[in-house]
Design an enzyme around this catalytic site. Sequence first.
Site, PDB file in Angstrom:
ATOM      1  NE  ARG A  72      46.154  54.957  49.375  1.00  0.00           N
ATOM      2  CZ  ARG A  72      45.490  53.903  49.836  1.00  0.00           C
ATOM      3  NH1 ARG A  72      45.223  53.804  51.111  1.00  0.00           N
ATOM      4  NH2 ARG A  72      45.075  52.986  49.014  1.00  0.00           N
ATOM      5  NE  ARG A 114      42.533  56.013  55.741  1.00  0.00           N
ATOM      6  CZ  ARG A 114      42.497  54.707  55.641  1.00  0.00           C
ATOM      7  NH1 ARG A 114      41.513  54.037  56.179  1.00  0.00           N
ATOM      8  NH2 ARG A 114      43.458  54.063  55.031  1.00  0.00           N
ATOM      9  NE  ARG A 166      37.004  59.607  53.399  1.00  0.00           N
ATOM     10  CZ  ARG A 166      35.858  59.067  53.708  1.00  0.00           C
ATOM     11  NH1 ARG A 166      34.762  59.784  53.706  1.00  0.00           N
ATOM     12  NH2 ARG A 166      35.760  57.797  54.036  1.00  0.00           N
ATOM     13  CG  ASP A 222      40.795  54.364  45.339  1.00  0.00           C
ATOM     14  OD1 ASP A 222      41.393  54.512  46.418  1.00  0.00           O
ATOM     15  OD2 ASP A 222      40.540  53.236  44.858  1.00  0.00           O
ATOM     16  CE1 TYR A 230      40.902  46.138  46.595  1.00  0.00           C
ATOM     17  CE2 TYR A 230      42.627  46.300  44.938  1.00  0.00           C
ATOM     18  CZ  TYR A 230      42.228  46.362  46.254  1.00  0.00           C
ATOM     19  OH  TYR A 230      43.140  46.649  47.242  1.00  0.00           O
TER      20      TYR A 230
HETATM   21  O1  CP3 Z   1      48.668  58.616  47.331  1.00  0.00           O
HETATM   22  C1  CP3 Z   1      47.851  59.561  47.446  1.00  0.00           C
HETATM   23  O2  CP3 Z   1      47.903  60.424  48.354  1.00  0.00           O
HETATM   24  C2  CP3 Z   1      46.816  59.716  46.360  1.00  0.00           C
HETATM   25  C3  CP3 Z   1      45.580  59.078  46.591  1.00  0.00           C
HETATM   26  C4  CP3 Z   1      45.400  57.579  46.520  1.00  0.00           C
HETATM   27  C5  CP3 Z   1      44.371  56.912  47.217  1.00  0.00           C
HETATM   28  N1  CP3 Z   1      44.323  55.629  46.807  1.00  0.00           N
HETATM   29  C6  CP3 Z   1      43.483  57.542  48.197  1.00  0.00           C
HETATM   30  C7  CP3 Z   1      42.801  56.700  49.203  1.00  0.00           C
HETATM   31  C8  CP3 Z   1      46.053  56.617  45.730  1.00  0.00           C
HETATM   32  C9  CP3 Z   1      47.281  56.760  44.834  1.00  0.00           C
HETATM   33  C10 CP3 Z   1      45.342  55.386  45.912  1.00  0.00           C
HETATM   34  C11 CP3 Z   1      45.676  54.164  45.188  1.00  0.00           C
HETATM   35  C12 CP3 Z   1      45.036  52.907  45.597  1.00  0.00           C
HETATM   36  N2  CP3 Z   1      43.744  52.690  45.964  1.00  0.00           N
HETATM   37  C13 CP3 Z   1      45.695  51.659  45.558  1.00  0.00           C
HETATM   38  C14 CP3 Z   1      47.108  51.428  45.112  1.00  0.00           C
HETATM   39  C15 CP3 Z   1      48.093  51.794  46.158  1.00  0.00           C
HETATM   40  C16 CP3 Z   1      48.161  50.776  47.278  1.00  0.00           C
HETATM   41  O3  CP3 Z   1      47.807  51.153  48.399  1.00  0.00           O
HETATM   42  O4  CP3 Z   1      48.547  49.659  47.009  1.00  0.00           O
HETATM   43  C17 CP3 Z   1      44.764  50.692  45.981  1.00  0.00           C
HETATM   44  C18 CP3 Z   1      45.029  49.198  46.138  1.00  0.00           C
HETATM   45  C19 CP3 Z   1      43.535  51.362  46.220  1.00  0.00           C
HETATM   46  C20 CP3 Z   1      42.240  50.768  46.618  1.00  0.00           C
HETATM   47  C21 CP3 Z   1      41.870  51.234  47.975  1.00  0.00           C
HETATM   48  N3  CP3 Z   1      41.439  52.506  48.271  1.00  0.00           N
HETATM   49  C22 CP3 Z   1      41.881  50.482  49.161  1.00  0.00           C
HETATM   50  C23 CP3 Z   1      42.308  49.038  49.280  1.00  0.00           C
HETATM   51  C24 CP3 Z   1      41.445  51.322  50.175  1.00  0.00           C
HETATM   52  C25 CP3 Z   1      41.174  50.931  51.604  1.00  0.00           C
HETATM   53  C26 CP3 Z   1      42.419  50.683  52.341  1.00  0.00           C
HETATM   54  C27 CP3 Z   1      42.884  51.944  52.957  1.00  0.00           C
HETATM   55  O5  CP3 Z   1      44.085  52.220  52.902  1.00  0.00           O
HETATM   56  O6  CP3 Z   1      42.019  52.597  53.541  1.00  0.00           O
HETATM   57  C28 CP3 Z   1      41.218  52.604  49.605  1.00  0.00           C
HETATM   58  C29 CP3 Z   1      40.780  53.833  50.313  1.00  0.00           C
HETATM   59  C30 CP3 Z   1      41.584  55.066  50.152  1.00  0.00           C
HETATM   60  N4  CP3 Z   1      42.175  55.484  48.992  1.00  0.00           N
HETATM   61  C31 CP3 Z   1      41.834  56.023  51.175  1.00  0.00           C
HETATM   62  C32 CP3 Z   1      42.588  57.044  50.586  1.00  0.00           C
HETATM   63  C33 CP3 Z   1      43.061  58.315  51.233  1.00  0.00           C
HETATM   64  C34 CP3 Z   1      41.310  55.971  52.604  1.00  0.00           C
HETATM   65  C35 CP3 Z   1      39.838  55.873  52.624  1.00  0.00           C
HETATM   66  C36 CP3 Z   1      39.104  56.972  53.356  1.00  0.00           C
HETATM   67  O7  CP3 Z   1      39.468  58.143  53.318  1.00  0.00           O
HETATM   68  O8  CP3 Z   1      38.087  56.616  53.937  1.00  0.00           O
END
Ligand code: CP3
Length: 358
Positions: A34, A38, A47, A84, A161
């Site tokens: 990540r 954010r 965003r 994602d 999910y």
């Molecule tokens: O790592 C990176 O910088 C690349 C981008 C990336 C995102 N999601 C962007 C994201 C990657 C590799 C993911 C993978 C992802 N997404 C996983 C596996 C990794 C982990 O955290 O276990 C999972 C379970 C998801 C599903 C997901 N996406 C969730 C549960 C959430 C909400 C929780 C959270 O951390 O906000 C997201 C949202 C998300 N994915 C954000 C980002 C930058 C934040 C949302 C936003 O910008 O509003």
Amino acid sequence: MSYTNKNFPELKNDRLLKAALGKEVDKVPVWVMRQAGRYLPEFQAIRAQHDFFTVCRTPELACEVTLQPLRRFKQLDASIIFSDILVIPQALGMTVEMHPGVGPVFPKPLQDPSEIDALEEDGAVSRLSYVGDAITLTRHKIEGKVPLIGFTGAPFTLMGYMVEGGGSKTMTKTKEWLEKYPKEVEKLLSLLTRVIIDYLVMQVESGAQLLQVFESSADHLTREQFIEVSAPFLKDIRQGVQTKLEEKNLEQVPMTIFAKGGGHSLDIQAHLGYETVGIDWTIDPTEARKIVGTNITLQGNLDPQDLYKSPEEIRRLTIGMVRKFGKQRYIANLGHGITPQTPLGSMDAFTEAVHEAY
Ligand code: CP3
């Protein structure tokens, strides 16, 4: 810009790939799960103007966000394409929304196994071509500074999910499915496995140089359940990607399995064909090395919460961690994604300390 030009700039920093392949490195490579997210004000600015999945689906925006952390943190040895794991359920025809402060929401989750047949497997990967376009564009714009990682969610994590309709602390419905509908669960996990293999091959064709598979919900599984609903599919994915790359005369790429909470089955993960096994912070590096042996690269595992400590403390903890893992067959990272309130200076302290350790 054309997305067909695959004549990419030469790679200048190959520490990540060398470490993944077990070759000697001058310094331990470091990146952060990540890292485009954010905690970065420039990400928040994008965003504020665009919905989360619009950023994922617009190659110029996904590329821009992927490059943001590289501009700020000069020590980073890798980038990961902004996307994602939930774009796969979307490509199968499900609606997924990202609700601020809540996370992903499926307005219509899978409520009954009969609904598996309505998932649109045909054409799913071509509906994800925007991810390939983002990868190709980023490979050009990154100018060979560091390698670009592609990724996917693992079948069980995606199923969770799709059935729960979003994140879940208990996974009650998913566990009910495992109990009541083993055949249908196998059918769903197999469908996801087929799509994931083609999706990852498409990412390599587009320019991804390493692939990471996120089994983020492994913490909900016992070792026995991991053996049943995770490991076989992870193995099929690794083998399937290799076979299809061979068939298409494409170069092989190293792959990483990261099973969050998967400490119960590290020995199994070491035998799935992946070059790198990622571990979370609950596993001791020395123990992990004993379990996986010397032919596997380890990745991890600082607690993301440690980044709320002082820079001096972060440096101390990071250097201690890196020395425990050792210089070879190791990629430094956190044990899970960086969290939104993390001070920017913590990323500098962490990434600099990794390179100072040896
Ligand atoms: O790592 C990176 O910088 C690349 C981008 C990336 C995102 N999601 C962007 C994201 C990657 C590799 C993911 C993978 C992802 N997404 C996983 C596996 C990794 C982990 O955290 O276990 C999972 C379970 C998801 C599903 C997901 N996406 C969730 C549960 C959430 C909400 C929780 C959270 O951390 O906000 C997201 C949202 C998300 N994915 C954000 C980002 C930058 C934040 C949302 C936003 O910008 O509003």
